[in-house]
Enzyme design. Structure first.
Site, PDB file in Angstrom:
ATOM      1  N   CYS A 133       0.795  -1.241   0.000  1.00  0.00           N
ATOM      2  CA  CYS A 133       0.000   0.000   0.000  1.00  0.00           C
ATOM      3  C   CYS A 133       0.822   1.283   0.000  1.00  0.00           C
ATOM      4  O   CYS A 133       0.734   2.055  -0.945  1.00  0.00           O
ATOM      5  CB  CYS A 133      -0.958   0.001   1.176  1.00  0.00           C
ATOM      6  SG  CYS A 133      -2.250  -1.221   0.981  1.00  0.00           S
TER       7      CYS A 133
HETATM    8  P1  NAD Z   1      -4.418  -8.626  -3.544  1.00  0.00           P
HETATM    9  O1  NAD Z   1      -3.449  -8.567  -4.663  1.00  0.00           O
HETATM   10  O2  NAD Z   1      -4.073  -9.339  -2.288  1.00  0.00           O
HETATM   11  O3  NAD Z   1      -5.796  -9.247  -4.060  1.00  0.00           O
HETATM   12  C1  NAD Z   1      -6.400  -8.871  -5.262  1.00  0.00           C
HETATM   13  C2  NAD Z   1      -7.154 -10.091  -5.765  1.00  0.00           C
HETATM   14  O4  NAD Z   1      -7.967  -9.697  -6.870  1.00  0.00           O
HETATM   15  C3  NAD Z   1      -6.237 -11.205  -6.285  1.00  0.00           C
HETATM   16  O5  NAD Z   1      -6.569 -12.409  -5.647  1.00  0.00           O
HETATM   17  C4  NAD Z   1      -6.541 -11.259  -7.782  1.00  0.00           C
HETATM   18  O6  NAD Z   1      -6.431 -12.554  -8.337  1.00  0.00           O
HETATM   19  C5  NAD Z   1      -7.961 -10.755  -7.827  1.00  0.00           C
HETATM   20  N1  NAD Z   1      -8.398 -10.216  -9.104  1.00  0.00           N
HETATM   21  C6  NAD Z   1      -7.694  -9.463  -9.989  1.00  0.00           C
HETATM   22  N2  NAD Z   1      -8.482  -9.136 -11.045  1.00  0.00           N
HETATM   23  C7  NAD Z   1      -9.691  -9.690 -10.804  1.00  0.00           C
HETATM   24  C8  NAD Z   1     -10.920  -9.696 -11.521  1.00  0.00           C
HETATM   25  N3  NAD Z   1     -11.054  -9.050 -12.665  1.00  0.00           N
HETATM   26  N4  NAD Z   1     -11.945 -10.383 -11.000  1.00  0.00           N
HETATM   27  C9  NAD Z   1     -11.819 -11.043  -9.812  1.00  0.00           C
HETATM   28  N5  NAD Z   1     -10.682 -11.044  -9.089  1.00  0.00           N
HETATM   29  C10 NAD Z   1      -9.632 -10.379  -9.582  1.00  0.00           C
HETATM   30  O7  NAD Z   1      -4.795  -7.110  -3.232  1.00  0.00           O
HETATM   31  P2  NAD Z   1      -5.140  -6.480  -1.810  1.00  0.00           P
HETATM   32  O8  NAD Z   1      -3.910  -6.308  -1.022  1.00  0.00           O
HETATM   33  O9  NAD Z   1      -6.294  -7.200  -1.235  1.00  0.00           O
HETATM   34  O10 NAD Z   1      -5.618  -5.012  -2.253  1.00  0.00           O
HETATM   35  C11 NAD Z   1      -6.825  -4.784  -2.907  1.00  0.00           C
HETATM   36  C12 NAD Z   1      -7.108  -3.306  -2.894  1.00  0.00           C
HETATM   37  O11 NAD Z   1      -7.284  -2.847  -1.557  1.00  0.00           O
HETATM   38  C13 NAD Z   1      -5.985  -2.447  -3.469  1.00  0.00           C
HETATM   39  O12 NAD Z   1      -6.539  -1.336  -4.133  1.00  0.00           O
HETATM   40  C14 NAD Z   1      -5.215  -1.996  -2.251  1.00  0.00           C
HETATM   41  O13 NAD Z   1      -4.524  -0.790  -2.456  1.00  0.00           O
HETATM   42  C15 NAD Z   1      -6.341  -1.794  -1.259  1.00  0.00           C
HETATM   43  N6  NAD Z   1      -5.955  -1.962   0.145  1.00  0.00           N
HETATM   44  C16 NAD Z   1      -5.078  -2.932   0.514  1.00  0.00           C
HETATM   45  C17 NAD Z   1      -4.743  -3.081   1.852  1.00  0.00           C
HETATM   46  C18 NAD Z   1      -3.756  -4.128   2.283  1.00  0.00           C
HETATM   47  O14 NAD Z   1      -3.276  -4.044   3.425  1.00  0.00           O
HETATM   48  N7  NAD Z   1      -3.441  -5.125   1.461  1.00  0.00           N
HETATM   49  C19 NAD Z   1      -5.319  -2.234   2.810  1.00  0.00           C
HETATM   50  C20 NAD Z   1      -6.228  -1.270   2.402  1.00  0.00           C
HETATM   51  C21 NAD Z   1      -6.541  -1.138   1.057  1.00  0.00           C
END
Ligand code: NAD
Length: 451
Positions: free
Chosen positions: A277
């Site tokens: 992030c």
């Molecule tokens: P991640 O990479 O862990 O998970 C994303 C998931 O989405 C993956 O499993 C991927 O296969 C899936 N995906 C991609 N394209 C897809 C589609 N078209 N249809 C269905 N699934 C699909 O990401 P994350 O860490 O969970 O982050 C997600 C969002 O949340 C980001 O924008 C991030 O900035 C935000 N965020 C993350 C955190 C954190 O601590 N990880 C905290 C707050 C906000």
């Protein structure tokens, strides 16, 4: 409510499992079939305390399932949460996964007869929800927004305590296209007793960036002082920051006791912020600011200071043992922070890259990470440090402070320990260990300055 969560990563799966835990009916969607299978078998695809337990309860009660079919799940639900990744591409936000997910949601909406709300939870730059996401959904389903709802609900959970953070949030921010959209999101969080801020879509998007930009700024602020203290005889960044923390505006008194708010953990020196992030969000915000015609001078400096940290740690190692060419270095910690196995943008990886470029032979150890392509990962700290010329702590795993450093240093070729996270500051170390912390002035001879 019947909920579809698109994207079964750290945010999507924790959101889905926690909402199922509060009684909703949740379908988690992912494009990775192995992730879908793992969730349906009750196995979290990543380490997160408490997640397996709530997943298993929700699965047992039939309130949670995973699938690869977005349109089908959307058509059978009341609300869809988009939680796919929004990574950085050449410094700008990459919306390709979000766009693909929005198109799939739009296809599902065309088969939906009842009112449905689409909620963006992914972190996106202001304007993304009401232009990019809305536009794609409208074009795909042939309906105009208002006949379906749109909301932006940023997520503030932290990896390593994601379930606890989600279940007990500081606040829930609800950016709404219209009041009906916002009220649907509020219904989702009926069980949550915390302030709920209703605002515009763009304010909600900006609030998330403001939060992460502040945290990144505090880290770089602290690291600027670490560099300053390393160059100033008689100073020590830990003492300086401890003194800063005692400001009651940072650590208020409660019931006669000094409190230590979580924000103070960002006012600490180390080898820089990482993770999925902070680095990419600061980059995306800087890119967004430039597109708005604003020069993000503060955030440029925050990134520059952070980018320089791994190399500064290498300099500490060179000052201690000389040239790294042909040396053997143990790196302790690979994850970007303790409590997670997430390696994304981990400073440890940048440190290892620098070490390799300098000709060092690197072995690493992390309590949760067993394998990383191109890195020799050992099964224990003992294995990693045996025969090493120096060990570098790159992740502040609490167990590193509990290791028997007297015994470990006896196994090293040279008992030099670079504490890149100041994780051992409170540990009692024998004189046989030469421990070099971050942010303390050392004389040319390598002794800590004594005033
Ligand atoms: P991640 O990479 O862990 O998970 C994303 C998931 O989405 C993956 O499993 C991927 O296969 C899936 N995906 C991609 N394209 C897809 C589609 N078209 N249809 C269905 N699934 C699909 O990401 P994350 O860490 O969970 O982050 C997600 C969002 O949340 C980001 O924008 C991030 O900035 C935000 N965020 C993350 C955190 C954190 O601590 N990880 C905290 C707050 C906000």
């Amino acid at each position: 409510m019947r909920i579809t969560v698109v994207g079964t990563g750290y945010v999507g799966l924790v959101t889905g499992a926690c909402l199922a835990h509060t009684g909703h009916d949740v379908t988690c969607i992912d494009t990775q079939p192995e992730r879908v299978a793992a969730v349906n078998q009750g196995q979290p695809p990543f380490h997160e305390p408490g997640l397996a337990e709530i997943m298993s309860t929700a699965l047992r009660h039939g309130r949670l399932r995973a699938s690869a079919s977005t349109a089908e799940a959307v058509a059978a639900s009341d609300i869809t949460i988009l939680a796919v990744g929004t990574p950085s591409r050449e410094g700008a936000i990459d919306l390709s996964a979000l766009s693909a997910a929005a198109a799939a949601v739009g296809r599902g909406l065309s088969g939906c007869s009842s009112y449905h709300v689409v909620v963006v939870k992914s972190t996106v730059v202001p304007g993304t929800t009401d232009t990019v996401v809305r536009g794609i959904i409208e074009r795909t389903c042939g309906l105009a927004a208002s006949s379906f709802g749109i909301a932006m609900n940023p997520e503030f959970l932290r990896e390593g305590s994601a379930v606890a953070d989600f279940m007990d949030p500081d606040r829930i921010v609800i950016g709404q296209w219209d009041e009906r959209s916002g009220q649907s999101v509020a219904a989702l969080y009926q069980a949550f007793d915390c302030p709920k801020l209703f605002t515009t879509l763009r304010n909600a998007e900006m609030i998330k960036y403001a939060s992460n930009a502040l945290l990144a700024t505090l880290v770089s602020f602290s690291n600027e002082f670490a560099s300053l203290c390393e160059a100033t005889p008689g100073t020590d960044v830990e003492e300086v920051l401890n003194g800063l923390h005692l400001d009651r505006r940072l650590s208020p008194m409660k019931d006669g006791q000094r409190t230590a708010p979580g924000i103070l953990s960002y006012l600490r020196a180390g080898c820089g912020f990482g993770g999925s992030c902070l680095p990419k969000d600061v980059s995306a915000l800087r890119d967004f600011a430039r597109r708005q015609g604003i020069s993000p001078r503060l955030l440029d400096a925050v990134s520059a200071i952070n980018d320089a940290r791994p190399a500064q740690l290498i300099e500490l190692a060179e000052d201690a043992i000389g040239s790294l060419q042909g040396s053997s270095i143990a790196v302790l910690g690979l994850a970007f922070k303790p409590g997670t196995d997430d390696l994304r943008e981990s400073p440890a990886l940048a440190i290892i890259e620098h070490l390799k470029r300098k000709g060092a032979d690197v072995r690493a150890y992390d309590p949760l990470v067993c394998a990383v392509p191109g890195i020799r990962v050992c099964g224990s700290a003992i294995q990693a440090v045996t025969g090493a010329d120096a060990a570098i702590i790159a992740t502040a795993w609490p167990e590193f402070a509990l290791l028997d450093w007297t015994a470990l240093s006896a196994m090293m070729r040279r008992p030099v320990l670079i504490d890149g996270r100041n994780a051992l500051r409170d540990a009692t170390l024998s004189k046989t260990v030469e421990c070099i912390p971050i942010g303390r002035y050392f004389t040319q001879e390598g002794a800590a300055f004594a005033s």
